[in-house]
Design an enzyme around this catalytic site. Structure first.
Site, short mmCIF file in Angstrom:
data_model
loop_
_atom_site.label_atom_id
_atom_site.label_comp_id
_atom_site.label_asym_id
_atom_site.label_seq_id
_atom_site.Cartn_x
_atom_site.Cartn_y
_atom_site.Cartn_z
N HIS A 92 30.27 36.40 68.58
CA HIS A 92 31.59 37.45 68.95
C HIS A 92 31.05 38.27 69.74
O HIS A 92 31.61 38.90 70.72
CB HIS A 92 32.15 38.07 67.56
CG HIS A 92 32.95 37.04 67.13
ND1 HIS A 92 33.21 37.00 65.69
CD2 HIS A 92 33.95 35.84 67.38
CE1 HIS A 92 34.16 36.10 65.46
NE2 HIS A 92 34.51 35.32 66.48
N GLU B 149 37.17 12.88 77.26
CA GLU B 149 35.92 13.87 76.78
C GLU B 149 34.77 13.02 75.95
O GLU B 149 33.90 13.49 75.43
CB GLU B 149 36.21 15.15 76.24
CG GLU B 149 36.94 15.03 75.11
CD GLU B 149 37.76 16.37 74.45
OE1 GLU B 149 37.27 17.41 74.87
OE2 GLU B 149 38.70 16.60 73.84
N ASP C 13 32.59 18.72 76.29
CA ASP C 13 32.52 17.62 75.24
C ASP C 13 32.07 16.36 75.91
O ASP C 13 31.08 15.77 75.29
CB ASP C 13 33.73 17.22 74.49
CG ASP C 13 34.07 18.20 73.34
OD1 ASP C 13 32.91 18.53 72.67
OD2 ASP C 13 35.07 18.84 73.28
N CYS D 231 39.02 20.36 83.14
CA CYS D 231 39.34 21.73 82.48
C CYS D 231 38.02 22.25 81.61
O CYS D 231 37.99 23.38 81.03
CB CYS D 231 40.60 21.70 81.67
SG CYS D 231 40.34 20.68 80.47
C1 PEP Z 1 36.10 20.17 77.05
O1 PEP Z 1 35.55 19.85 76.04
O2 PEP Z 1 35.60 20.21 78.28
C2 PEP Z 1 37.28 21.23 76.94
C3 PEP Z 1 37.73 21.58 78.02
O3 PEP Z 1 37.57 21.48 75.65
P1 PEP Z 1 36.83 22.35 74.40
O4 PEP Z 1 36.07 23.01 75.45
O5 PEP Z 1 37.91 23.21 74.20
O6 PEP Z 1 36.36 21.33 73.51
MG MG Z 2 36.64 19.40 74.20
#
Ligand code: PEP
Ligand code: MG
Length: 591
Positions: free
Chosen positions: A213, A454, A478, A525
């Protein structure tokens, strides 16, 4: 000075082993883990840890009331301190307040408090009772199979130490001089809030995890920070001149004139760069040779839409809806969810919003749901959990649909690895649509349904998946973890977690090609989308959209506006066909 070449990028994998390096002057370079990007320069302000207190100091029975009183007043002082910090961050995002509220919940936990009081009644000093009880809890968290829970054990240690200091009235009301670089064994989220107010320039700690955190807050407040710096307290003295590089995780103590000059140049470039960024807000995101790239924002709550609007993003590319579950500590009902999603949709309107179904499990573990697993990253996570709990999934899909009436929502499924998961989800979505139809509740009948790519299996079968969904969003965080078999939240293998690994880049290229040939939009993303060294490659392989945290969106736009698609395409081709890691790094301009 070491690491100069790597300072503009983040991957720790390129930085070699941790060791102090001394040169001819008094300059000393230490390496740690970069936990909040940025560079700064200031005088060290060293926070010495409390001297260890022996955990079994006995007291005579007549002193029990006095010790209880010391406990209560120390506790109250600490609660007041956190409460004051909470007031200071009220105007910031909900997530920041939630972090401090978690600390309050731990401190006020009746089970822990009663057990401490009981120990005092059994003739232990207030300090000893606190140590005994907290250490019990810490041991429990440390022994957990879950990395996030293990990380929380450090937070408990910091809270324990702070509480001890409060009981002993050792909370030194020191005044941190402006522009200081804090050097500490460990820090709490409340400390970070206070550091921000004291205009601290940087934070160096010996302990701490990148997902803690405190690290999260340092990133939100844009305070450069390096954690895990071995022997920092021994090697850095109060008022030492310190340079901190939160991109590369490097600390330079008492720099020689040349290092200072280089650093000052970098700082001044960074601040004029920030000014320039403001001017970019209203300019289009387009390459020098006219290829547009949409830039969207990753957000966690309705409040965050504001930051996305401030940088004029083309929409919201990822809403991590599981944050709603984590902040409530339970699954919200359909109505609560509808209000939350509708608020996001309305605030972003007419821009599109991608709502991702709950990605519960693994590093986003929610206490008690699902139960502890031995290997959670490979377990009951994302779509696997949702298909198992159709009641929860349907509630969420109905709330999504109801919030979609204005036609600016898209639905995205997390952690897909088989076609059957998509088919089952579609059937449940259809059922939800019918339920709403029966009740005459309006929704977007053509709401687009997309998936996160992912897992390697989804990446390798992307051409087939592209036939059954409306869009792809590549989750590089991921995808890297699963392709390289490296746990993204395990500190021990941080060095192996390399998003630029040729295998990951090759999979990304394959996914983009598959989406293009089926004419469905594809975005990224994951963290790679905003990575300085990746922009050329991602534009070069033909990505349509990038979704990043709002704070880095303008940086990304600047890079896009400075590159030529034709040249990027050639570089991307060379990157994909390069077989050596050093060739690849040269092409990415990492070395
Ligand atoms: C990812 O895995 O790149 C992703 C955007 O999802 P999260 O980081 O929320 O697992
Ligand atoms: Mg992810």
């Amino acid at each position: 000075m070491i690491g100069e070449k790597t300072s503009k990028i983040f991957p720790v994998s390129l930085l070699g082993a941790q060791h102090p390096a001394k040169n001819e002057s008094d300059e000393l370079v230490l390496k740690g883990i970069p936990s909040s990007p940025g560079i700064a320069f200031g005088k060290a302000f060293v926070l010495k840890p409390e001297v260890l207190i022996i955990p079994n100091i006995q007291i005579p029975p007549e002193k029990i009331p006095n010790e209880i009183e010391r406990l209560e007043s120390g506790l109250q002082a600490m609660i007041n301190e956190i409460q004051t910090a909470l007031d200071k961050v009220k105007s910031e995002s909900q997530n920041i307040s939630a972090i401090l509220e978690t600390n309050l919940l731990i401190l006020n936990d009746e089970y822990i408090l009663n057990s401490i009081r009981e120990r005092i009644k059994n003739c232990f000093s207030a300090e000893s009772a606190v140590i005994q009880e907290y250490d019990n809890q810490i041991k429990f968290f440390k022994n957990s199979m879950d990395n996030i829970l293990q990380e929380r054990s450090y937070e408990l240690e910091h809270l324990r130490d702070k509480l001890l200091a409060n009981i002993r009235k050792k909370i030194t009301s020191y005044k941190i001089p402006e522009n200081s670089i804090i050097v500490a064994q460990a820090i709490t989220p409340t400390d970070v809030v206070n550091f921000k107010e004291s205009k601290v320039k940087g934070i160096i700690t010996e302990a701490g995890g990148i997902a803690s955190h405190s690290s999260l807050l340092a990133r939100s407040f844009e305070i450069p920070s390096v954690i895990g710096v071995r022997d920092a307290l021994k090697l850095i003295k109060r008022k030492d001149c310190v340079l901190i590089d939160g991109y590369a995780g490097l600390i330079t103590i008492n720099p020689c004139d040349e290092s200072k000059k280089l650093f000052e140049e970098r700082i001044s470039k960074e601040s004029s760069h920030k000014r320039e960024l403001g001017e970019l807000i209203k300019l289009p995101s387009i390459t020098l040779d006219g290829v547009p790239i949409k830039l969207l924002a990753n957000i966690d709550s309705p409040d965050d839409v504001k930051s996305a609007i401030l940088v004029d993003s083309d929409g919201i590319g990822l809403v991590r809806t599981e944050n709603l579950v984590m902040s409530l500590k339970r699954f919200p009902d359909e109505e609560e969810q509808f209000t939350w999603y509708k608020e996001i949709a309305d605030r972003a309107y007419p821009n599109p919003v991608v709502l991702r179904a709950f990605d519960i499990g693994s590093d986003k573990y929610l206490e008690g749901l699902p139960h502890l697993e031995k290997n959670p990253a490979l377990g009951f996570r994302g779509i696997r959990f949702l298909l198992h709990r159709e009641d929860i999934f349907s509630n969420q899909l109905r709330a999504f649909l109801r919030a979609s009436a204005n036609k600016n929502l898209k639905i995205m499924l997390p952690m897909i690895s088989t076609i059957s998961e998509i088919e089952q989800s579609k059937a449940i979505l259809e059922k939800c649509k019918n339920e709403l139809r029966e009740k005459d509740i309006p929704f977007d009948i053509n709401v687009p349904l997309g998936i996160m790519i992912e897992t390697p299996s989804a990446a390798l079968l992307a051409d087939r998946f592209a036939e059954v969904v409306d869009f792809f969003s590549i989750g590089t965080n991921d995808l890297t973890q699963y392709t390289l078999a490296v746990d993204r939240s395990n500190e021990l293998v941080t060095d192996l977690y390399d998003t630029f690994h040729p295998s990951v880049l090759k999979l990304i290229k394959g996914i983009v090609d598959a989406a293009k040939s089926r004419k469905i939009p594809v975005s990224i993303c994951g963290e790679l989308a905003g990575h300085a060294a990746a922009t050329n490659f991602l534009v070069g392989i033909g990505i349509d959209e990038l979704s990043v945290p709002p704070v880095i969106l303008l940086e990304l736009k600047k890079r896009i506006r400075e590159l030529k698609f034709k040249k990027a395409k050639k570089t991307a081709k060379d990157i994909i066909s390069s077989s050596s890691s050093s060739d690849l790094m040269k092409l990415l301009e990492i070395i």
